[in-house]
Design a protein around this motif. Structure first.
Motif, PDB file in Angstrom:
ATOM      1  N   PRO A 181       0.829  -1.131   0.061  1.00 55.00           N
ATOM      2  CA  PRO A 181      -0.098   0.006  -0.015  1.00 55.00           C
ATOM      3  C   PRO A 181       0.866   1.115   0.091  1.00 55.00           C
ATOM      4  CG  PRO A 181       0.092  -0.934   2.117  1.00 55.00           C
ATOM      5  CD  PRO A 181       0.738  -1.865   1.344  1.00 55.00           C
ATOM      6  N   GLY A 182       0.249   2.264  -0.450  1.00 57.62           N
ATOM      7  CA  GLY A 182       0.959   3.438  -0.685  1.00 57.62           C
ATOM      8  C   GLY A 182       0.472   4.592   0.478  1.00 57.62           C
ATOM      9  N   THR A 183      -0.574   4.357   1.021  1.00 61.54           N
ATOM     10  CA  THR A 183      -0.876   5.551   2.100  1.00 61.54           C
ATOM     11  C   THR A 183      -1.868   4.802   3.212  1.00 61.54           C
ATOM     12  OG1 THR A 183      -3.417   5.193   0.882  1.00 61.54           O
ATOM     13  CG2 THR A 183      -1.797   6.804   0.053  1.00 61.54           C
ATOM     14  N   THR A 184      -1.941   5.391   4.391  1.00 67.83           N
ATOM     15  CA  THR A 184      -2.640   5.114   5.578  1.00 67.83           C
ATOM     16  C   THR A 184      -4.024   4.414   4.929  1.00 67.83           C
ATOM     17  OG1 THR A 184      -1.248   6.430   6.925  1.00 67.83           O
ATOM     18  CG2 THR A 184      -3.565   5.749   7.799  1.00 67.83           C
ATOM     19  N   ALA A 185      -4.788   5.247   4.311  1.00 63.86           N
ATOM     20  CA  ALA A 185      -6.115   4.992   3.925  1.00 63.86           C
ATOM     21  C   ALA A 185      -6.282   3.576   2.954  1.00 63.86           C
ATOM     22  CB  ALA A 185      -6.743   5.961   3.048  1.00 63.86           C
ATOM     23  N   GLU A 186      -5.340   3.347   2.203  1.00 67.79           N
ATOM     24  CA  GLU A 186      -4.915   2.037   1.567  1.00 67.79           C
ATOM     25  C   GLU A 186      -4.798   0.978   2.648  1.00 67.79           C
ATOM     26  OE1 GLU A 186      -3.264   3.364  -2.752  1.00 67.79           O
ATOM     27  OE2 GLU A 186      -2.417   1.650  -1.613  1.00 67.79           O
ATOM     28  N   VAL A 187      -4.042   1.215   3.689  1.00 66.49           N
ATOM     29  CA  VAL A 187      -3.793   0.176   4.626  1.00 66.49           C
ATOM     30  C   VAL A 187      -5.021  -0.187   5.355  1.00 66.49           C
ATOM     31  CG1 VAL A 187      -2.638  -0.209   7.082  1.00 66.49           C
ATOM     32  CG2 VAL A 187      -1.344   0.768   5.010  1.00 66.49           C
ATOM     33  N   ALA A 188      -5.928   0.697   5.811  1.00 71.87           N
ATOM     34  CA  ALA A 188      -7.100   0.908   6.553  1.00 71.87           C
ATOM     35  C   ALA A 188      -7.849  -0.021   5.586  1.00 71.87           C
ATOM     36  CB  ALA A 188      -7.656   2.285   6.927  1.00 71.87           C
ATOM     37  N   ALA A 189      -7.896   0.294   4.209  1.00 67.35           N
ATOM     38  CA  ALA A 189      -8.781  -0.719   3.338  1.00 67.35           C
ATOM     39  C   ALA A 189      -8.576  -2.043   3.436  1.00 67.35           C
ATOM     40  CB  ALA A 189      -8.947   0.018   1.957  1.00 67.35           C
ATOM     41  N   VAL A 190      -7.201  -2.269   3.195  1.00 64.00           N
ATOM     42  CA  VAL A 190      -6.832  -3.569   3.334  1.00 64.00           C
ATOM     43  C   VAL A 190      -7.315  -4.527   4.839  1.00 64.00           C
ATOM     44  CG1 VAL A 190      -4.569  -5.003   3.258  1.00 64.00           C
ATOM     45  CG2 VAL A 190      -4.400  -3.229   1.955  1.00 64.00           C
ATOM     46  N   VAL A 191      -7.160  -3.550   5.731  1.00 58.76           N
ATOM     47  CA  VAL A 191      -7.546  -4.260   7.073  1.00 58.76           C
ATOM     48  C   VAL A 191      -8.998  -4.585   7.070  1.00 58.76           C
ATOM     49  CG1 VAL A 191      -7.695  -3.478   9.314  1.00 58.76           C
ATOM     50  CG2 VAL A 191      -5.563  -3.253   8.455  1.00 58.76           C
ATOM     51  N   LYS A 192      -9.741  -3.408   6.485  1.00 58.41           N
ATOM     52  CA  LYS A 192     -11.289  -3.878   6.330  1.00 58.41           C
ATOM     53  C   LYS A 192     -11.517  -5.165   5.714  1.00 58.41           C
ATOM     54  CE  LYS A 192     -12.888   0.813   7.526  1.00 58.41           C
ATOM     55  NZ  LYS A 192     -12.761   2.007   7.053  1.00 58.41           N
ATOM     56  N   LEU A 193     -10.828  -5.294   4.522  1.00 61.58           N
ATOM     57  CA  LEU A 193     -10.675  -6.401   3.697  1.00 61.58           C
ATOM     58  C   LEU A 193     -10.686  -7.751   4.410  1.00 61.58           C
ATOM     59  CD1 LEU A 193     -11.325  -7.911   0.814  1.00 61.58           C
ATOM     60  CD2 LEU A 193      -8.934  -7.298   0.642  1.00 61.58           C
ATOM     61  N   ALA A 194      -9.406  -7.587   5.183  1.00 62.81           N
ATOM     62  CA  ALA A 194      -9.101  -8.927   6.010  1.00 62.81           C
ATOM     63  C   ALA A 194      -9.803  -9.259   7.032  1.00 62.81           C
ATOM     64  CB  ALA A 194      -7.824  -8.472   6.492  1.00 62.81           C
ATOM     65  N   ARG A 195     -10.646  -8.023   7.629  1.00 64.35           N
ATOM     66  CA  ARG A 195     -11.468  -8.367   8.738  1.00 64.35           C
ATOM     67  C   ARG A 195     -12.886  -9.062   8.332  1.00 64.35           C
ATOM     68  NH1 ARG A 195     -12.769  -6.035  13.728  1.00 64.35           N
ATOM     69  NH2 ARG A 195     -15.088  -5.602  13.858  1.00 64.35           N
ATOM     70  N   GLU A 196     -13.337  -8.479   7.056  1.00 67.49           N
ATOM     71  CA  GLU A 196     -14.610  -8.971   6.470  1.00 67.49           C
ATOM     72  C   GLU A 196     -14.277 -10.404   5.965  1.00 67.49           C
ATOM     73  OE1 GLU A 196     -16.701  -7.985   2.432  1.00 67.49           O
ATOM     74  OE2 GLU A 196     -15.702  -6.287   3.267  1.00 67.49           O
ATOM     75  N   THR A 197     -13.130 -10.823   5.433  1.00 68.72           N
ATOM     76  CA  THR A 197     -12.912 -11.978   4.902  1.00 68.72           C
ATOM     77  C   THR A 197     -12.067 -13.153   5.915  1.00 68.72           C
ATOM     78  OG1 THR A 197     -10.529 -11.291   4.136  1.00 68.72           O
ATOM     79  CG2 THR A 197     -12.633 -11.317   2.598  1.00 68.72           C
ATOM     80  N   GLY A 198     -12.060 -12.602   7.286  1.00 71.47           N
ATOM     81  CA  GLY A 198     -11.209 -13.425   8.167  1.00 71.47           C
ATOM     82  C   GLY A 198      -9.854 -13.827   7.959  1.00 71.47           C
ATOM     83  N   THR A 199      -8.891 -12.879   7.166  1.00 75.12           N
ATOM     84  CA  THR A 199      -7.675 -13.171   6.620  1.00 75.12           C
ATOM     85  C   THR A 199      -6.856 -12.573   7.755  1.00 75.12           C
ATOM     86  OG1 THR A 199      -8.489 -12.974   4.585  1.00 75.12           O
ATOM     87  CG2 THR A 199      -6.243 -13.035   4.839  1.00 75.12           C
ATOM     88  N   PRO A 200      -5.621 -13.406   8.127  1.00 73.93           N
ATOM     89  CA  PRO A 200      -4.498 -12.869   8.968  1.00 73.93           C
ATOM     90  C   PRO A 200      -3.832 -11.801   8.331  1.00 73.93           C
ATOM     91  CG  PRO A 200      -4.606 -15.233   9.122  1.00 73.93           C
ATOM     92  CD  PRO A 200      -5.712 -14.777   7.938  1.00 73.93           C
ATOM     93  N   ILE A 201      -3.257 -10.843   8.970  1.00 75.20           N
ATOM     94  CA  ILE A 201      -2.469  -9.851   8.539  1.00 75.20           C
ATOM     95  C   ILE A 201      -1.174  -9.835   9.167  1.00 75.20           C
ATOM     96  CG2 ILE A 201      -2.198  -7.295   8.764  1.00 75.20           C
ATOM     97  CD1 ILE A 201      -4.263  -7.359   6.988  1.00 75.20           C
ATOM     98  N   VAL A 202       0.038  -9.558   8.296  1.00 73.50           N
ATOM     99  CA  VAL A 202       1.156  -9.519   9.169  1.00 73.50           C
ATOM    100  C   VAL A 202       2.120  -8.417   8.623  1.00 73.50           C
ATOM    101  CG1 VAL A 202       3.666 -10.702   9.494  1.00 73.50           C
ATOM    102  CG2 VAL A 202       1.476 -12.066   9.186  1.00 73.50           C
ATOM    103  N   PRO A 203       2.108  -7.222   9.533  1.00 71.70           N
ATOM    104  CA  PRO A 203       2.832  -6.090   8.811  1.00 71.70           C
ATOM    105  C   PRO A 203       4.366  -6.276   8.492  1.00 71.70           C
ATOM    106  CG  PRO A 203       1.774  -5.654  10.986  1.00 71.70           C
ATOM    107  CD  PRO A 203       1.778  -7.233  10.574  1.00 71.70           C
ATOM    108  N   PHE A 204       5.043  -5.633   7.685  1.00 70.43           N
ATOM    109  CA  PHE A 204       6.409  -5.901   7.181  1.00 70.43           C
ATOM    110  C   PHE A 204       7.224  -4.748   7.073  1.00 70.43           C
ATOM    111  CE2 PHE A 204       9.937  -6.866   4.240  1.00 70.43           C
ATOM    112  CZ  PHE A 204      10.481  -8.358   4.699  1.00 70.43           C
ATOM    113  N   GLY A 205       8.342  -4.464   7.641  1.00 68.81           N
ATOM    114  CA  GLY A 205       9.067  -3.163   7.464  1.00 68.81           C
ATOM    115  C   GLY A 205      10.242  -3.433   6.305  1.00 68.81           C
ATOM    116  N   ALA A 206      11.468  -3.877   7.062  1.00 68.45           N
ATOM    117  CA  ALA A 206      12.626  -4.237   5.969  1.00 68.45           C
ATOM    118  C   ALA A 206      13.087  -5.479   6.213  1.00 68.45           C
ATOM    119  CB  ALA A 206      13.678  -3.156   6.643  1.00 68.45           C
ATOM    120  N   GLY A 207      12.334  -6.248   7.156  1.00 73.07           N
ATOM    121  CA  GLY A 207      12.679  -7.776   7.127  1.00 73.07           C
ATOM    122  C   GLY A 207      13.972  -7.956   7.759  1.00 73.07           C
TER     123      GLY A 207
END
Lengths: 469, 469
Positions: free
Chosen positions: A57-83
């Motif tokens: 994602p490129g923006t906080t709003a995109e992250v929020a939309a991804v999170v909402k999708l994950a929540r709706e579909t019951g999908t786990p989320i893992v944030p990643f920086g530089a690994g």
């Protein structure tokens, strides 16, 4: 490259998740196996547990939309920086979506007059310091790796100069966080101190992506000191080096760095970088202040070192020599790894009250004395924090088991001394076993209460920090 | 004495609660009206809201038993330290049990070699500093009042030397807390840094008794500096004084205290204590360090002051003169109150990014210029924190209303400048109205989530910090 291990408890992606995810982030997703493998691992001995998909994602709003999708579909989320994490923080233990924040690398607002800065979470510490160089300010927290500032906040990182400047706990002023319900929270304002409300900033610093996704970070900056000097001092044995460091701290000398390297480490560094330090335990010092101030600090430190049998200081005068000195220290990991071709480092990270440090390092060294692999010790000893590096053959189950035994004993010993199993690396899933010994059942239950209140579906970085009830 | 106001939303005590409570704490309870009145108020303009009963437990186990009783009977709980709070923290807004921690005043463990100490929550800061004097260490956080260390942790207190040594946020290493379910949690170990788990310590620092009762506190100590000097410097106007303070901070001078007092405050202090400071705005400085270090700090600070039109420094050489100088500063509250017989102080507590400080103080002063009562300003300006003192007639509804209007405008202005409505006093119920403006609905909703997860029955210090949904 670490081995790959399929997530043990994978939830299959809901049918059109991939398609909807791609629509949110403008197509910036990947399911290439190589990308998935990289995103499921850090710089450690833990095997990769790849996610099902990585998005950028490129923006906080995109992250929020991804999170909402994950929540709706019951999908786990893992944030990643530089690994660059070391305890399996980015392992997708139940598969799902990896949110790579690397594209969110904009330095949003530098305010030299307030000595603070706001950055997107994907900005790295070196990028920041290079950007602000002309302001006369710098960001001190230095974990070695060029980690992202979001990742450093998430793991409560520190490093060599935390003894003077503090860790991410002290240097994060505010965060923007996308919560598991998709809402966007700003944790605090920019005042240097505040007594208003619960400390949401510190709730997320060190939460390792289990309570939300950090998308912006506001940090304290510090003045580049007028004068900097650095020196190396050799000691007859580890105890006298560590005792010197303890006495320097107890004397209130505001040393900027005081790093311990044991004899095995010095041998490795000499060999790796073609240096000729005496092959005995050493302390690496750095002093920051005015011209007179650093002279005074160095003189008082030198007296303490000599009283403990230390050598005269080998000074690094100019910036170039100084950077060579610290390069040797920063090369430690690779230098020690090079002691044994094909080896990997299994690193520990205990931190104890400083009065117990000689005892704790002593136990760690004697416990590992009979190991069939090289073992080196390195410490941010001013904070009571040190790392044992077990240089193991990653393909040898016996060596892995032995390293695990050493590190378990050491972690429990540090806890018994009033310390912690991790001074700066975090828990990830690698150190979950220490949580109850360190905090007790009641405190871990409270952490579980916080986790399930904020992330009731348990989708955020599952398997990290908190042991199963 | 403040007026008394019955709790607006009182839950009557369950029938045998008093009897059972007395049995838990060995009879150490009181329902005397005078005791109840004192326990329902702080040192501020808020009226007393008395609890139904005060108990005086002696141990953490007794506190846990009281909490279990309260939970079982649905009785509200209000923890109480020294009663020096300023925003109605101890008001029993729904009646119930006040837990006075004053009997828990044992210094449990002093560890000079680790520069830390563990105390029961009822130990006061002066008691601690007097106890550890011979160790060469001191506890720096100084809110003026001789508050208990548990209360200071609960309100995230700070004071004059936070600019150098930090606030309770930075100086609390660990807490023992009785949670609303009656369980006893130790939030952390004693390591100087840790990346293990959620930051439970910071969750409770500043939680004002709404999430649990703090019964033990482990604190960082600091070395008593080798040299201390103090000085007062007069300025032609407020802006030049505040600008000097800002430039001192921006120059990285590690000043231990830098306190602003405006002309009205200086007049008041002169009159109150028979002093003869020039009756213009002033900065009070203190420098800590080595002999050479404090000389250097003072010289650099003096140059900055002179560039801004400041006078030569009036030095306080010995410890006695220094303590006289700081007495004048500490007398500020009473000196200003004495400007008008029978008056009370309505104090504000905003804190802003330092670059906005001149603007914020300027607005506060011009807004109040036409007030029919005296107004004085005082600031911990190195942190961007200052207090306006409205010297009002407590019986005049018109003056109270006007003070409230000034302070509301000032709080909102500070928030608009990126600051906070409270730098060090806390929210209590007096500043609840600023929570949504300062944090936003989403962050306040998150605080509500935390509160109801930890205290689902809402019995812990109800009405404080969090505005009703």
């Amino acid at each position: 490259m670490s081995p790959i291990q399929p997530p043990p408890d994978r939830t299959p992606l809901a049918p059109d998740t991939l398609h909807r995810l791609a629509a949110i982030v403008g197509g910036k997703v990947s399911t290439r196996p190589a990308d998935l493998t990289v995103h499921g691992q850090g710089e450690c001995y833990h095997p990769s547990m790849p996610p099902d998909v990585v998005c950028f994602p490129g923006t906080t709003a995109e992250v929020a939309a991804v999170v909402k999708l994950a929540r709706e579909t019951g999908t786990p989320i893992v944030p990643f920086g530089a690994g660059t994490s070391l305890e399996g923080h980015t392992a997708a233990m139940r598969g799902g979506i990896c949110i790579d924040l690397g594209r969110m690398n904009v330095i949003l607002d530098v305010r030299p007059e307030d000595m603070d800065v706001t950055v997107q979470a994907g900005v790295t510490r070196k990028q920041l310091n290079s950007h602000i160089r002309d302001t006369g300010l710098f960001f001190p927290v230095d974990p070695g790796a060029d980690a992202t500032l979001g990742g450093m906040a998430a793991t409560r990182a520190s490093g060599t100069n935390a003894v003077r400047y503090g860790t991410m706990r002290e240097n994060v002023l505010a965060l923007t966080v996308v919560l598991p319900d998709g809402s966007i929270v700003k944790t605090a304002n920019r005042a240097r101190k505040s007594s208003a409300g619960y400390d949401l900033t510190r709730l997320f610093v060190g939460s390792e992506g289990t309570l939300g996704v950090i998308t912006e970070v506001t940090l304290r900056l510090h003045g580049i000191p007028e004068a900097v000097t650095a020196a190396v001092c050799s000691f007859p044995d580890a105890a006298s080096a560590v005792t010197t460091a303890i006495q320097v701290i107890q004397s209130g000398i505001p040393v900027a760095r005081v790093e311990f390297v044991d004899a095995v480490g010095i041998v490795a560094v000499n060999r790796f970088a073609g240096l000729d330090y005496p092959e005995t335990p050493a302390l690496f010092f750095e002093f920051h202040g005015s011209d007179a101030g650093v002279r005074e600090q160095a003189a008082r430190t030198g007296e303490i070192a000599v009283e403990n049998g230390g050598s005269a200081f080998a000074w690094a005068a100019g910036a170039e020599e100084r950077s060579r000195l610290w390069q040797a220290r920063h090369d430690f990991h690779y230098a020690v790894m090079a002691l044994r071709p094909g080896a990997r480092i299994w690193g520990t990270d205990v931190c104890v009250p400083i009065s117990r440090l000689v005892e704790c390092i002593g136990l760690a060294r004697s416990d590992a004395a009979a190991a069939p692999f090289p073992v080196a010790a390195l410490g941010h000893v001013g904070d009571g924090n040190f790392h044992m590096s077990y240089v193991i053959d990653p393909d040898s189950a016996a060596e892995r088991r032995m390293a695990e035994e050493f590190s378990t004993r050491l972690g429990l010993h540090a806890i018994a001394l009033g310390g912690t199993c991790t001074g700066e690396h975090g828990i990830g899933y690698g150190k979950v076993k220490f949580m109850v010994p360190e905090f007790g059942e009641e405190a871990v239950a409270l952490m579980r209460t916080l986790k399930s209140a904020i992330d009731p579906a348990g989708l955020f970085n599952p398997g990290k920090i908190i042991p199963p009830a």
